[in-house]
Motif scaffolding. Structure first.
Motif: not given
Length: 470
Positions: A181-184, A213-214, A296-305, A405-414
Motif C-alpha cells: 500500500t503506497s501513498v503517493y 495499491l497506489p 487481477l494481475v495478468p502481466f507481472p509489471r502491470l500490478h497496480y490496482l 480493486l481495478a486493474n485499469n489503465t486509468c493509473v497511467k495519468p498519475t
C-alpha cells in the motif's frame, strides 16, 4: 488458516498501520460484545493478558484491549522508522499494549527526505536486524500467505527503506506474495525532492511487488473535504459523532483543513480493513488474498490496482442514511470514490475485484455486475474478468460496504504526471548532490528509474491503443 505479516515503514506507514489496528480492534469489539477470545480474533491477535487489572481504553471494550498483535498464528506487525517520534507516540497512546519492543526498529536522525539515505544507508545498516525480525514473524505463522507493506513514496524512509524491505522479502521469502500500500505525494507536496524519491521507489515496486495499491494524498484530501462540506451543508441529513476521525483526531475543535491527516489515514486504514475482512470473519464467498494477485494481475509489471471505497468513512463516524445497495455499486465506479485521481469507467479494465461486506446476496453481486458491465471497457481477451468476495460481517455502523480493486489503465495519468515532475528537477540536476554523496548511489540509478517508469507508461499506452484510448 492462512496468515500474513504487516510491515509498517516510515511516518506515514506507521500512522496508517496504527489506524488499521485501532479500527480492527474496535470492529472485533463491536462484533464480539463480551470480548471473548474466539476464532475470528485468533486470525489477527493472540490471547495475552498483559495487565494485572484495570479496564483498557473504552474503544477496545475491556478485555479486547489486552490482545496483542498475533505472534503464533496470524498477522505480525513490524514497525520501522528512522525517526522515533511516531513510534513513540504509538507506544504512549491507546495502542501501547498491542505492540512490544521486539516488533520495533527505530533510529533518531531520519532519512532527510532522501531515498538514497533510506535505501542505501539505513537499508544496509539495518539489514540483519530487519531480516531477523521478519524471519521470527514468519516462523510464528502456521501458513504464511502474504506480506503487507504500508509506506509513503515521497519521503526518505518510506520510499527508500520501504522498498529495501520489499527487496529483502523477495530474497528471503520468494514464494510469499507481497502486497504494497503506497501513498503517493501530491503535485504541491512540500518535500521538493519527492518526485525523485517516488520515481526511484517506483522502479523497486515495478520489479519486486506482486500487487500495489497506489493511493494519492490529493484524492484523500479531496474526499475528506467533501465529507466535511456535505456534513456542514446538511445535504445528507448527517451528524458527526464526538471523537470522529472525519473532522478531528481526538474530538477536538480542529477542523479538517487544520489537521486532515488522521482522517486521511483513516480512509487508507478502512481500505485495509475491507481488504482483510475475509481473513477475519465468515462469509459465503470469502476471497483469499492470493486470489487477488492471481486473478487481477495478468502481466507481472502491470500490478497496480486502483481502489475505490464506499462508504468512505468507518465506525459510524458519520450518521447518514444507508446508501441503497445498487447505488453503492455505482459509487464504486465513480471518480469521487477512487483513491487516486482517476476515472476507471472511461479507461480500459484488465480485471476487477469486488469485495462486499454485509447482508448482501451473491445474486445482488451478479445483478449489479450485469447492470454495470455495458458501461465498462474490458480488454477483449478478458471480458469476464471479475472476481468477487462476500464477507457477512459489515463495518461498524453500516449495513454493507464495498471495496473495488481495478486493474485499469486509468493509473497511467498519475504516472505521466509523476514523470513530468521528475524531469523538471532532473533536467536541471537540482538536488542531485544530496543523493550522489551516499555510498552506492550513482547517477545511473536515476536514469534507470525513469526508464523503468517510461517503460511502464508505454505498456499502458499499448493496452489503451487496442481500444483507441491512448
Amino acid at each position: 488458516m492462512a496468515q500474513s505479516v504487516v510491515v509498517q515503514v516510515g511516518q506515514c506507514g506507521n500512522q496508517v498501520g496504527c489506524r488499521f489496528w485501532d479500527l480492527a480492534l474496535r470492529e472485533h469489539a463491536a462484533v464480539n460484545k463480551k470480548g471473548i477470545y474466539d476464532e475470528a480474533l485468533s486470525s489477527f491477535f493472540r490471547n495475552v493478558d498483559t495487565r494485572s487489572g484495570g479496564d483498557g481504553p473504552d474503544i477496545y471494550k475491556g478485555k479486547i484491549c489486552s490482545l496483542k498483535a498475533r505472534v503464533r498464528q496470524s498477522i505480525k506487525a513490524l514497525l520501522i522508522d528512522m525517526e522515533e517520534g511516531v513510534v513513540n507516540e504509538i507506544l504512549q497512546g491507546p495502542l501501547r499494549d498491542v505492540f512490544d519492543s521486539k516488533q520495533l526498529i527505530t533510529d533518531v536522525s531520519g532519512s532527510g527526505n532522501n531515498w538514497a539515505v533510506g535505501h542505501k544507508l539505513y537499508g544496509y545498516q539495518y539489514r540483519e536486524n530487519i531480516v531477523e525480525k521478519l524471519r521470527k514473524a514468519a516462523e510464528h505463522c502456521d501458513c504464511l500467505q502474504c506480506f503487507f507493506i504500508i509506506h509513503s513514496m515521497g519521503g526518505g524512509t518510506g520510499s527508500g527503506l520501504g522498498t529495501f524491505v520489499l527487496n529483502l522479502l523477495e530474497d528471503e521469502f520468494p514464494e510469499v506474495y507481497r502486497f504494497v500500500t503506497s501513498v503517493y505525494p501530491s503535485g504541491e507536496d512540500d518535500v521538493i525532492t519527492s518526485p525523485y524519491n517516488t520515481v526511484l521507489a517506483m522502479k523497486e515496486l515495478n520489479e519486486h511487488a506482486d500487487c500495489v495499491l497506489p493511493i494519492e494524498n490529493e484524492s484523500l484530501f479531496d474526499i475528506v473535504n467533501k465529507i466535511h462540506q456535505m456534513i456542514n451543508s446538511g445535504k445528507l441529513g448527517s451528524t458527526v459523532k464526538q471523537n470522529s476521525l472525519v473532522t478531528s483526531s481526538a474530538g477536538s475543535a480542529k477542523t479538517v483543513q487544520e489537521k486532515p491527516f488522521d482522517a486521511m489515514n483513516n480512509i487508507v486504514a478502512n481500505l485495509l480493513l475491507n481488504l482483510t475482512s475475509s481473513a477475519r470473519f465468515e462469509g459465503s464467498l470469502n476471497m483469499d488474498l492470493n486470489e487477488i494477485s492471481m486473478n487481477l494481475v495478468p502481466f507481472p509489471r502491470l500490478h497496480y490496482l486502483v481502489s475505490s471505497l464506499t462508504p468512505l468513512y468507518t465506525l459510524a463516524d458519520v450518521n447518514v442514511p444507508s446508501r441503497r445497495l445498487d447505488q453503492m455499486f455505482s459509487d464504486a465506479f465513480s471518480r469521487e470514490h477512487q483513491l487516486i485521481q482517476a476515472d476507471p469507467k472511461h479507461s480500459l479494465y484488465l480485471a476487477c475485484a469486488l469485495l462486499v461486506r454485509g447482508n448482501v446476496q451473491v445474486s445482488d453481486l451478479r445483478r449489479n455486475i450485469e447492470r454495470l458491465k455495458p458501461s465498462l471497457h474490458f480488454v477483449s481477451w478478458n471480458q469476464e474478468g471479475w472476481k468477487t468476495g462476500l464477507c457477512s460481517v459489515p463495518p461498524v455502523g453500516h449495513s454493507h460496504s464495498l471495496l473495488s480493486l481495478a486493474n485499469n489503465t486509468c493509473v497511467k495519468p498519475t504516472f505521466i504526471e509523476l514523470k513530468d515532475r521528475f524531469m523538471k528537477l532532473y533536467k536541471k540536476k537540482a538536488h542531485l548532490h544530496h543523493y550522489l554523496h551516499i555510498d552506492g548511489m550513482e547517477q545511473s540509478c536515476f536514469s534507470e528509474a525513469i526508464l523503468s517508469l517510461s517503460d511502464l507508461i508505454e505498456e499502458y499506452n499499448e493496452l489503451d491503443a487496442t481500444k483507441g484510448l491512448s
